[in-house]
Design a protein around this motif. Structure first.
Motif, PDB file in Angstrom:
ATOM      1  N   LEU A 231       9.739   5.705  -5.067  1.00 30.41           N
ATOM      2  CA  LEU A 231       9.592   4.565  -5.968  1.00 30.41           C
ATOM      3  C   LEU A 231      10.835   4.416  -6.841  1.00 30.41           C
ATOM      4  CD1 LEU A 231       5.915   5.094  -7.239  1.00 30.41           C
ATOM      5  CD2 LEU A 231       6.680   3.640  -5.357  1.00 30.41           C
ATOM      6  N   SER A 232      11.030   3.218  -7.362  1.00 27.54           N
ATOM      7  CA  SER A 232      12.121   3.006  -8.312  1.00 27.54           C
ATOM      8  C   SER A 232      11.815   3.758  -9.605  1.00 27.54           C
ATOM      9  CB  SER A 232      12.286   1.514  -8.610  1.00 27.54           C
ATOM     10  OG  SER A 232      11.153   1.033  -9.339  1.00 27.54           O
ATOM     11  N   PHE A 233      12.839   3.958 -10.437  1.00 32.08           N
ATOM     12  CA  PHE A 233      12.626   4.651 -11.703  1.00 32.08           C
ATOM     13  C   PHE A 233      11.565   3.934 -12.538  1.00 32.08           C
ATOM     14  CE2 PHE A 233      13.614   5.123 -16.252  1.00 32.08           C
ATOM     15  CZ  PHE A 233      13.490   6.509 -16.375  1.00 32.08           C
ATOM     16  N   ARG A 234      11.643   2.626 -12.561  1.00 33.98           N
ATOM     17  CA  ARG A 234      10.675   1.852 -13.345  1.00 33.98           C
ATOM     18  C   ARG A 234       9.259   2.042 -12.810  1.00 33.98           C
ATOM     19  NH1 ARG A 234      11.079  -4.638 -14.766  1.00 33.98           N
ATOM     20  NH2 ARG A 234       9.143  -4.739 -15.992  1.00 33.98           N
TER      21      ARG A 234
ATOM     22  N   LEU B 153       0.827  -1.206   0.000  1.00 33.71           N
ATOM     23  CA  LEU B 153       0.000   0.000   0.000  1.00 33.71           C
ATOM     24  C   LEU B 153       0.861   1.255   0.000  1.00 33.71           C
ATOM     25  CD1 LEU B 153      -2.981  -0.876   2.368  1.00 33.71           C
ATOM     26  CD2 LEU B 153      -2.839  -0.999  -0.129  1.00 33.71           C
ATOM     27  N   SER B 154       2.026   1.193   0.610  1.00 35.22           N
ATOM     28  CA  SER B 154       2.941   2.331   0.573  1.00 35.22           C
ATOM     29  C   SER B 154       3.339   2.629  -0.868  1.00 35.22           C
ATOM     30  CB  SER B 154       4.185   2.039   1.417  1.00 35.22           C
ATOM     31  OG  SER B 154       5.079   3.135   1.378  1.00 35.22           O
ATOM     32  N   ALA B 155       3.658   1.581  -1.619  1.00 38.81           N
ATOM     33  CA  ALA B 155       4.004   1.751  -3.029  1.00 38.81           C
ATOM     34  C   ALA B 155       2.796   2.215  -3.833  1.00 38.81           C
ATOM     35  CB  ALA B 155       4.546   0.443  -3.599  1.00 38.81           C
ATOM     36  N   THR B 156       1.622   1.699  -3.485  1.00 37.09           N
ATOM     37  CA  THR B 156       0.396   2.100  -4.180  1.00 37.09           C
ATOM     38  C   THR B 156       0.125   3.585  -4.004  1.00 37.09           C
ATOM     39  OG1 THR B 156      -0.609  -0.087  -3.989  1.00 37.09           O
ATOM     40  CG2 THR B 156      -2.099   1.782  -4.276  1.00 37.09           C
ATOM     41  N   HIS B 157       0.255   4.095  -2.773  1.00 33.47           N
ATOM     42  CA  HIS B 157       0.012   5.512  -2.523  1.00 33.47           C
ATOM     43  C   HIS B 157       0.972   6.376  -3.332  1.00 33.47           C
ATOM     44  CE1 HIS B 157      -1.911   4.563   1.668  1.00 33.47           C
ATOM     45  NE2 HIS B 157      -2.709   4.304   0.654  1.00 33.47           N
ATOM     46  N   GLY B 158       2.232   5.929  -3.464  1.00 36.06           N
ATOM     47  CA  GLY B 158       3.183   6.675  -4.265  1.00 36.06           C
ATOM     48  C   GLY B 158       2.814   6.667  -5.736  1.00 36.06           C
ATOM     49  N   ALA B 159       2.407   5.511  -6.245  1.00 38.05           N
ATOM     50  CA  ALA B 159       2.037   5.400  -7.658  1.00 38.05           C
ATOM     51  C   ALA B 159       0.831   6.264  -7.991  1.00 38.05           C
ATOM     52  CB  ALA B 159       1.753   3.945  -8.007  1.00 38.05           C
ATOM     53  N   VAL B 160      -0.030   6.494  -7.000  1.00 38.64           N
ATOM     54  CA  VAL B 160      -1.233   7.291  -7.241  1.00 38.64           C
ATOM     55  C   VAL B 160      -0.878   8.705  -7.707  1.00 38.64           C
ATOM     56  CG1 VAL B 160      -3.129   8.454  -6.033  1.00 38.64           C
ATOM     57  CG2 VAL B 160      -2.828   5.988  -5.808  1.00 38.64           C
ATOM     58  N   TRP B 161       0.210   9.258  -7.196  1.00 35.97           N
ATOM     59  CA  TRP B 161       0.597  10.607  -7.635  1.00 35.97           C
ATOM     60  C   TRP B 161       0.852  10.610  -9.143  1.00 35.97           C
ATOM     61  CZ3 TRP B 161       4.665  13.042 -10.059  1.00 35.97           C
ATOM     62  CH2 TRP B 161       4.666  14.453 -10.004  1.00 35.97           C
ATOM     63  N   GLY B 162       1.589   9.616  -9.623  1.00 36.04           N
ATOM     64  CA  GLY B 162       1.854   9.525 -11.053  1.00 36.04           C
ATOM     65  C   GLY B 162       0.587   9.286 -11.852  1.00 36.04           C
TER      66      GLY B 162
ATOM     67  N   GLN C 130       6.102   3.614 -14.802  1.00 40.01           N
ATOM     68  CA  GLN C 130       4.912   2.775 -14.936  1.00 40.01           C
ATOM     69  C   GLN C 130       3.665   3.479 -14.418  1.00 40.01           C
ATOM     70  OE1 GLN C 130       4.433   0.000 -16.500  1.00 40.01           O
ATOM     71  NE2 GLN C 130       2.321  -0.312 -15.831  1.00 40.01           N
ATOM     72  N   SER C 131       3.818   4.251 -13.337  1.00 35.38           N
ATOM     73  CA  SER C 131       2.650   4.934 -12.760  1.00 35.38           C
ATOM     74  C   SER C 131       2.038   5.915 -13.748  1.00 35.38           C
ATOM     75  CB  SER C 131       3.044   5.658 -11.468  1.00 35.38           C
ATOM     76  OG  SER C 131       3.892   6.768 -11.718  1.00 35.38           O
ATOM     77  N   VAL C 132       2.871   6.486 -14.629  1.00 41.45           N
ATOM     78  CA  VAL C 132       2.379   7.447 -15.627  1.00 41.45           C
ATOM     79  C   VAL C 132       2.000   6.756 -16.923  1.00 41.45           C
ATOM     80  CG1 VAL C 132       2.938   9.500 -16.972  1.00 41.45           C
ATOM     81  CG2 VAL C 132       3.735   9.302 -14.613  1.00 41.45           C
ATOM     82  N   LEU C 133       2.951   6.028 -17.502  1.00 41.01           N
ATOM     83  CA  LEU C 133       2.684   5.388 -18.789  1.00 41.01           C
ATOM     84  C   LEU C 133       1.623   4.301 -18.669  1.00 41.01           C
ATOM     85  CD1 LEU C 133       6.256   5.088 -20.377  1.00 41.01           C
ATOM     86  CD2 LEU C 133       4.537   6.897 -20.638  1.00 41.01           C
TER      87      LEU C 133
END
Length: 419
Positions: free
Chosen positions: A387-390, A351-360, A394-397
């Motif tokens: 998050l890692s570069f990948r 969920l920590s990673a999910t919250h970060g991906a949400v910004w992208g 991924q969060s945007v693309l």
């Protein structure tokens, strides 16, 4: 063309389906069960309906929330919402612990709310008796009612529909729901002080997203439920941690059957998870920042197989929440050991990673001209940077690909029939 704010929230795919708007104005706003989009409100086209929708917008957390209203003291709070104290524990009652999704803590805390006199009822969701694929908002005043709602309900639910009954009554009613449900109820309590005085406690259940009705049907197919059978029960979790997903049904001759069941890993990971609604994928609060108490799975210490006795991660987010959990432990309703405040990050790294991906994801939506939720004061950009570069790319693309593949720019339209 949609002109009222509630219909716009639905059309822009921002609705969480909490039911708060319909609960506040039941004469003019009705919830419907749409197989693709989930539970969504439909506003009466009359002038009265349009005025009700304008007022109901003050109850809606779908378009965003205000984290500036929360007491955020450090990096842990910034990431997860207020974390005043944490415990790992379970219901002392063996049956509640067994029936619960993990350790039965939500049901035990609800039981204590009734026992202690803090509340005379608890608002939550339970399976509809006539159609267990669906959920209904209920207010329980005894253990039989609470046990109806024990265990997870991985289907669309609108517990905030209960706020209308709460506001009209003269009782103290505790509220249990997903993080988005509690966020809307929190806004409703601030908007309507009379309602706020009648809800002495809110409990949020950690949530990774709600699948739609089509996903539920896929699960039933996997469980081998015949199309012409009458479904009598559908269990997603419980009877051990995390338990099996299992269905019961009757054929036309009245012969009762029970499926063998599938594991949580298969049922959630391979069937239900992929059908979470888009609003769930851009949600930045999966652990209930606006609740008094939040409860979830302590995945940092995973169960031993599919039938572990069960434990719950319990997070107190307000002074009222701390006092209530401590009182439940002292009364022997809850067995729990205090944990360090960082346990939530260890228990829910996904969920920590999910919250970060949400910004992208939200940035990608705005670039494409879509409306994205706005959670003021929440620092999810900082989580994105970790998050890692990948993962950042991924969060945007990945969002752009999904938007075009599913044509998410199109306005959401739901069937105009109530359930």
């Amino acid at each position: 063309m949609t002109t009222d704010p509630i219909s716009k929230i639905v059309a822009c795919n921002l609705c969480t389906g909490c039911g708060g708007c319909a609960g506040a104005f039941p004469e003019f706003i009705k919830m419907v069960d749409d197989a693709e989009h989930g539970r969504r409100p439909v506003v009466d086209a009359s002038a009265e309906g349009q005025r009700a929708a304008v007022a109901a917008a003050n109850y809606c957390a779908g378009g965003g929330t205000d984290w500036n209203s929360l007491s955020l003291q450090d990096e842990i709070d910034q990431a997860w919402g207020p974390v005043l104290a944490t415990w790992e524990g379970w219901a002392s009652d063996a049956e509640i612990r067994h029936r619960g999704s993990s350790g039965g803590a939500v049901t035990a805390l609800s039981q204590f709310a009734l026992m202690s006199g803090v509340a005379s009822g608890v608002a939550h969701v339970a399976a509809k008796p006539q159609d267990p694929r669906l959920n209904e908002a209920v207010i329980s005043r005894d253990m039989d009612g609470l046990m109806r709602g024990a265990g997870s309900r991985y289907a669309q639910a609108s517990p905030a529909e209960a706020i209308g009954e709460i506001r009209q009554g003269n009782e103290q009613i505790a509220f249990v729901g997903k993080p988005c449900d509690v966020a809307s109820v929190s806004k409703a309590m601030q908007t309507d002080p009379q309602l706020g005085r009648k809800i002495p406690l809110t409990i949020a259940i950690f949530c990774a997203g709600a699948p739609n009705l089509s996903a539920t049907q896929s699960l039933l197919d996997r469980l081998g439920v015949p199309k012409n059978a009458r479904l009598t029960d559908l269990r997603y979790r419980g009877k051990g941690w995390p338990g099996l997903m299992q269905a019961e049904w009757e054929d036309r001759a009245g012969v009762r059957s029970v499926s063998q069941g599938v594991t949580y890993a298969e049922g959630w990971g391979k069937i239900l998870q992929s059908s979470r609604r888009w609003r769930c994928r851009v949600c930045a609060d999966h652990t209930g920042a606006f609740a008094d108490i939040s409860v979830g799975d302590p995945w940092h210490a995973p169960p031993d197989g599919d039938i572990d006795a069960g434990r719950s991660l319990i997070v107190a987010r307000t002074a009222r929440g701390v006092a209530f959990v401590e009182a439940a432990i002292a009364a022997g309703v809850l067995v729990a050991d205090a944990q360090s405040r960082d346990v939530i990050a260890r228990a829910q790294p996904n969920l920590s990673a999910t919250h970060g991906a949400v910004w992208g994801r939200r940035v990608a939506m705005r670039v494409l001209g879509m409306v994205a939720p706005v959670d003021r004061g929440q620092q999810i950009f900082g989580l994105w940077l970790k998050l890692s570069f990948r993962q950042k790319v991924q969060s945007v693309l990945g969002t752009w690909k999904r938007v075009f593949r599913e044509r998410l720019w199109r306005p959401v339209v739901v069937a105009r029939r109530s359930q």
